[in-house]
Write a protein that holds these residues in place. Structure first.
Motif: not given
Length: 446
Positions: A71, A104, A313, A316-317, A320
């Motif tokens: 990150y 990201r 994760w 989250y990615y 992104q």
């Protein structure tokens, strides 16, 4: 004849003033280019050290959580600078030389650049290309505007006309003396720049050399055509300065204003906003809705668990990635418009030798917009390879040691130079030949 003409020319004040002016400003511009290269080298060295130190420091605190570590970590792609760019800095003072990006979403990072002094950007760079395009023609005008009219106004033309029937040849020889003087300084400055800036004598250098020669031949032909009209000195000086203003200032400003307004590019901001909206709105959606589109692009991860009740994760990615994905069309539209701007500009410059010379210099020095777009394309590929390489170890909750981050160094992008010699040479050469023909026709009336 030439010996006498050279001796006569060397005794004039304009010779000494032109010599001092061109050499002084030319050498200063070369050392300004040298400072520009040193600044680039220092920036690159600092970026390489920063990446190495940043990885080492973050490994101390986040080595057990690869997702959190990545990150923060930034990886640098550097547009490998060419020394010849110091001759024509072009747009490289506003377009970044390097980009340090995280894995990201990319669109929010792609257009980041250093802040520059607006007054310096407005005034431009005093590089050697600037001196050739703007100052050399003024010196040629100053040395040739009264080539014929001075002889006539001083009353020496009648004496000369009575002694020879080769009056046009005499004027041409006077012009040649002045052209050789200017070209002597041009050649000195170009090869001096090659030595000081350590520019290899490759096809890019010879391209700038040839374009410089053609550009000054164009102005020489234009000055001789004005002389061939057999007007008085005041008319010649005013007319030539007016042409210089139109070709170097007015036309470029008009073309630039037209292109900017005809092909507006708000998409850079739109792409950033869409990327951020596309990412932030995912926080309020069910995680499965976000991951469905992510798994369509990366089906190899569709069997990974994405818990709805806690942070992960992979989710989250995935968010992104979807932020960039939703801004993809806008980003492509922006690139297409910039390409269209460049295409229109290139077509117009075929009919404006000053603009053609400037764009040719920038293209040969890899400081034009097309070179930057090539770099942004490479940055997109660089970012894609990075995140795809890290996805699996992140999603598998691997420790940082498993990916060997200490071995990641800043990467370089090399511009691939392809020169269209016909497009480089022919537009200016055609203008030179046409003007020369008109000049010969006029001189027959002497």
């Amino acid at each position: 004849m030439y010996n006498l003409l050279f001796k006569s020319f060397f005794r004039t004040k304009i010779f000494l003033v032109s010599l001092v002016l061109l050499l002084t400003v030319g050498i200063i511009s070369i050392f300004i280019g040298k400072q520009y290269l040193v600044k680039q080298e220092n920036t690159i060295a600092a970026a390489q050290v920063f990446q190495e130190e940043s990885i080492a420091k973050n490994l101390e605190y986040h080595s057990e959580d690869l997702g959190l570590l990545l990150y923060y970590l930034r990886f640098t792609l550097i547009k490998k600078p060419e020394n010849i760019s110091a001759i024509s800095i072009g747009q490289s003072d506003v377009n970044p030389l390097l980009q340090a990006v995280t894995i990201r979403a990319l669109e929010g990072q792609k257009y980041d650049t250093d802040f520059e002094n607006p007054s310096l950007l407005m005034s431009g760079n005093l590089d050697l290309g600037f001196v050739i395009i703007y100052l050399f023609p003024l010196v040629l005008i100053a040395m040739t505007f009264n080539l014929f009219s001075e002889e006539k106004e001083l009353g020496t033309w009648r004496i000369l006309a009575a002694q020879t029937s080769a009056k046009p040849q005499f004027l041409f020889k006077k012009l040649v003396v002045r052209i050789l003087f200017v070209f002597g300084i041009l050649f000195f400055l170009l090869f001096f720049a090659s030595a000081i800036l350590q520019i290899p004598l490759n096809q890019s250098f010879w391209g700038i050399f040839i374009q410089s020669v053609l550009y000054l031949l164009f102005w020489s032909a234009l000055c001789f055509w004005m002389v061939s009209l057999q007007k008085n000195s005041s008319f010649n000086a005013l007319a030539l300065i007016s042409v210089w203003v139109v070709l170097t200032i007015l036309f470029p400003a008009l073309v630039n204003n037209y292109v900017i307004n005809a092909y507006q590019v708000p998409e850079a901001l739109d792409a950033m906003v869409e990327q951020r909206d596309g990412y932030h709105e995912k926080w309020d959606l069910e995680k499965g809705a976000t991951m469905t589109d992510f798994f369509k692009t990366y089906p190899e991860y569709k069997n990974y668990e994405v818990p709805e009740d806690k942070f992960s994760w992979i989710w989250y990615y995935g968010m992104q990635f979807m932020g960039d994905f939703e801004a993809k069309d806008t980003s492509s539209e922006m690139t297409d418009k910039i390409m269209l701007r460049n295409t229109v500009s290139e077509k117009v410059t075929l009919f404006v030798p000053t603009m053609h010379a400037q764009l040719s210099f920038n293209s040969l020095a890899s400081t034009d917009m097309l070179s930057h777009l090539g770099y942004l394309k490479a940055l997109t590929e660089f970012h894609k390879n990075l995140r795809e390489g890290f996805y699996k170890p992140i999603f598998d909750n691997k420790p940082a040691a498993s990916v060997g981050l200490e071995n990641y160094e800043a990467q370089f992008y090399q511009v691939k130079q392809q020169i269209n010699w016909g497009r480089l040479i022919l537009p200016t050469l055609i203008f030179i030949l046409l003007i020369a023909i008109f000049s010969v026709v006029n001189l027959r009336k002497l």
